[in-house]
Design a protein around this motif. Structure first.
Motif, mmCIF file in Angstrom:
data_model
loop_
_atom_site.group_PDB
_atom_site.id
_atom_site.type_symbol
_atom_site.label_atom_id
_atom_site.label_comp_id
_atom_site.label_asym_id
_atom_site.label_seq_id
_atom_site.Cartn_x
_atom_site.Cartn_y
_atom_site.Cartn_z
ATOM 1 N N PRO A 114 6.759 -13.776 6.180
ATOM 2 C CA PRO A 114 6.335 -13.822 4.773
ATOM 3 C C PRO A 114 4.948 -13.237 4.526
ATOM 4 N N GLU A 115 4.164 -13.044 5.587
ATOM 5 C CA GLU A 115 2.819 -12.493 5.430
ATOM 6 C C GLU A 115 2.747 -11.022 5.844
ATOM 7 N N HIS A 116 3.881 -10.316 5.849
ATOM 8 C CA HIS A 116 3.884 -8.959 6.389
ATOM 9 C C HIS A 116 2.923 -8.025 5.646
ATOM 10 N N GLU A 117 2.828 -8.156 4.334
ATOM 11 C CA GLU A 117 1.918 -7.286 3.579
ATOM 12 C C GLU A 117 0.462 -7.564 3.957
ATOM 13 N N GLN A 118 0.118 -8.840 4.084
ATOM 14 C CA GLN A 118 -1.244 -9.212 4.449
ATOM 15 C C GLN A 118 -1.590 -8.763 5.863
ATOM 16 N N ILE A 119 -0.630 -8.884 6.780
ATOM 17 C CA ILE A 119 -0.856 -8.480 8.168
ATOM 18 C C ILE A 119 -1.137 -6.981 8.234
ATOM 19 N N VAL A 120 -0.330 -6.186 7.538
ATOM 20 C CA VAL A 120 -0.508 -4.731 7.544
ATOM 21 C C VAL A 120 -1.853 -4.353 6.936
ATOM 22 N N ALA A 121 -2.189 -4.953 5.811
ATOM 23 C CA ALA A 121 -3.457 -4.631 5.154
ATOM 24 C C ALA A 121 -4.646 -4.990 6.045
ATOM 25 N N SER A 122 -4.564 -6.134 6.710
ATOM 26 C CA SER A 122 -5.653 -6.573 7.592
ATOM 27 C C SER A 122 -5.771 -5.660 8.801
ATOM 28 N N PHE A 123 -4.639 -5.267 9.340
ATOM 29 C CA PHE A 123 -4.630 -4.365 10.492
ATOM 30 C C PHE A 123 -5.258 -3.019 10.129
ATOM 31 N N ASP A 124 -4.837 -2.453 9.017
ATOM 32 C CA ASP A 124 -5.376 -1.153 8.585
ATOM 33 C C ASP A 124 -6.886 -1.237 8.373
ATOM 34 N N ARG A 125 -7.329 -2.327 7.778
ATOM 35 C CA ARG A 125 -8.758 -2.501 7.524
ATOM 36 C C ARG A 125 -9.546 -2.535 8.835
ATOM 37 N N GLU A 126 -9.036 -3.271 9.821
ATOM 38 C CA GLU A 126 -9.763 -3.417 11.079
ATOM 39 C C GLU A 126 -9.729 -2.137 11.912
ATOM 40 N N ILE A 127 -8.643 -1.387 11.852
ATOM 41 C CA ILE A 127 -8.601 -0.101 12.554
ATOM 42 C C ILE A 127 -9.680 0.829 11.994
ATOM 43 N N ALA A 128 -9.810 0.863 10.681
ATOM 44 C CA ALA A 128 -10.845 1.701 10.059
ATOM 45 C C ALA A 128 -12.235 1.268 10.516
ATOM 46 N N LYS A 129 -12.470 -0.024 10.592
ATOM 47 C CA LYS A 129 -13.769 -0.526 11.046
ATOM 48 C C LYS A 129 -14.012 -0.174 12.513
ATOM 49 N N MET A 130 -12.960 -0.279 13.336
ATOM 50 C CA MET A 130 -13.090 0.033 14.761
ATOM 51 C C MET A 130 -13.453 1.498 14.977
ATOM 52 N N LYS A 131 -12.921 2.375 14.146
ATOM 53 C CA LYS A 131 -13.240 3.795 14.271
ATOM 54 C C LYS A 131 -14.687 4.063 13.850
ATOM 55 N N THR A 132 -15.191 3.242 12.955
ATOM 56 C CA THR A 132 -16.573 3.402 12.491
ATOM 57 C C THR A 132 -17.576 2.827 13.481
ATOM 58 N N ASP A 133 -17.258 1.661 14.060
ATOM 59 C CA ASP A 133 -18.239 0.989 14.924
ATOM 60 C C ASP A 133 -18.177 1.416 16.395
ATOM 61 N N GLY A 134 -17.249 2.318 16.723
ATOM 62 C CA GLY A 134 -17.178 2.849 18.079
ATOM 63 C C GLY A 134 -16.257 2.109 19.024
ATOM 64 N N SER A 135 -15.713 0.966 18.609
ATOM 65 C CA SER A 135 -14.858 0.194 19.514
ATOM 66 C C SER A 135 -13.515 0.886 19.756
ATOM 67 N N TYR A 136 -13.043 1.634 18.772
ATOM 68 C CA TYR A 136 -11.794 2.402 18.951
ATOM 69 C C TYR A 136 -11.985 3.459 20.033
ATOM 70 N N ALA A 137 -13.077 4.206 19.952
ATOM 71 C CA ALA A 137 -13.358 5.243 20.950
ATOM 72 C C ALA A 137 -13.532 4.639 22.339
ATOM 73 N N ARG A 138 -14.115 3.457 22.425
ATOM 74 C CA ARG A 138 -14.300 2.816 23.736
ATOM 75 C C ARG A 138 -12.967 2.438 24.356
ATOM 76 N N LEU A 139 -12.023 1.982 23.537
ATOM 77 C CA LEU A 139 -10.699 1.656 24.057
ATOM 78 C C LEU A 139 -9.982 2.918 24.543
ATOM 79 N N MET A 140 -10.104 3.991 23.787
ATOM 80 C CA MET A 140 -9.494 5.251 24.204
ATOM 81 C C MET A 140 -10.042 5.685 25.571
ATOM 82 N N LYS A 141 -11.345 5.598 25.726
ATOM 83 C CA LYS A 141 -11.971 5.991 26.987
ATOM 84 C C LYS A 141 -11.562 5.087 28.137
#
Length: 245
Positions: A214-241
């Motif tokens: 029942p929370e699928h919309e909220q889960i997707v929105a929260s996930f998208d928001r955090e991915i964008a933040k991770m790309k900004t703060d460098g944590s996404y790039a660190r995981l890739m490396k």
């Protein structure tokens, strides 16, 4: 304030200071290294990115690895909440809600080195048997082209061995996935094949959140928001490396 009331208020403040995990999500994927695989660090690159973003959004998670068809069916019937590694396909929107893209997969054709096949368009390939993994979506043009001779197989390892054995002329896979598996094959197999230079497509990778949650919309929105933040703060790039990308 009475001592008991102060204690209750302090406990309440401490609880509010902790991450508020709304629910524990059941993540699922098939074995698709280096992106998803229970034997790899944190379940592979994609699993690590997804579980990290969800944790940042306040969702704890557990990961289960099952065959692809079972994973997709499990998301559809609500047995699992999140399919980690989904390419977009219209039919799957009846099972779950897609997130925005969080990775890109470059699909390439693979042939035998001694086979003079060239690829600029799909029409050139109509005469060639092509090994494809059963249940996978590749690209809209490829999937809808009924003149292509698609030979369903269980996995890429089977496909590449059929290729070397001359039972098919081509197979197709994500470039990083193919390189991962080819590194585990014998030199005879590995040295017998090569990638065609032009890619079939570049597909975006998403999570697919079950519509039964029942929370699928909220889960997707929260996930998208955090991915964008991770790309900004460098944590996404660190995981890739960390995962060698």
């Amino acid at each position: 304030m009475p001592r008991c009331s102060r204690a209750v208020a302090l406990i309440g403040m401490l609880l509010l200071a902790q991450p508020a995990f709304a629910q524990r999500l059941r993540l699922v994927a098939d074995a698709w290294p280096p992106f998803t695989d229970a034997t790899l660090i944190n379940g592979g690159l994609a699993t690590d990115i997804v579980s990290t973003a969800l944790a940042r959004a306040g969702y704890a998670s557990d990961f289960e690895q099952v065959p692809w068809a079972r994973a997709l069916m499990g998301v559809g019937d609500g047995r699992y909440d999140v399919l980690v590694n989904a390419w977009y396909d219209d039919a799957r929107t009846h099972l779950g809600q897609f997130s925005a893209k969080y990775l890109i997969n470059r699909l390439v054709f693979i042939k035998r080195r001694d086979d003079p096949i060239e690829f600029q368009n799909l029409e050139q390939l109509h005469d060639y048997p092509i090994a494809v993994v059963r249940g996978y979506a590749y690209s809209a043009a490829f999937d809808q082209d009924t003149l292509l001779q698609k030979i369903p197989v269980h996995n890429f390892a089977m496909a590449v061995r059929m290729l070397v054995a001359r039972r098919v002329r081509l197979t197709v896979e994500d470039e990083y996935v193919a390189r991962y598996y080819l590194a585990q094959e014998s030199p005879r197999v590995r040295n017998s094949v090569e990638f065609l230079p032009q890619s079939l497509s570049e597909n975006s990778l998403h999570i697919l959140v079950s519509l039964k949650n029942p929370e699928h919309e909220q889960i997707v929105a929260s996930f998208d928001r955090e991915i964008a933040k991770m790309k900004t703060d460098g944590s996404y790039a660190r995981l890739m490396k960390q995962h060698g990308m």
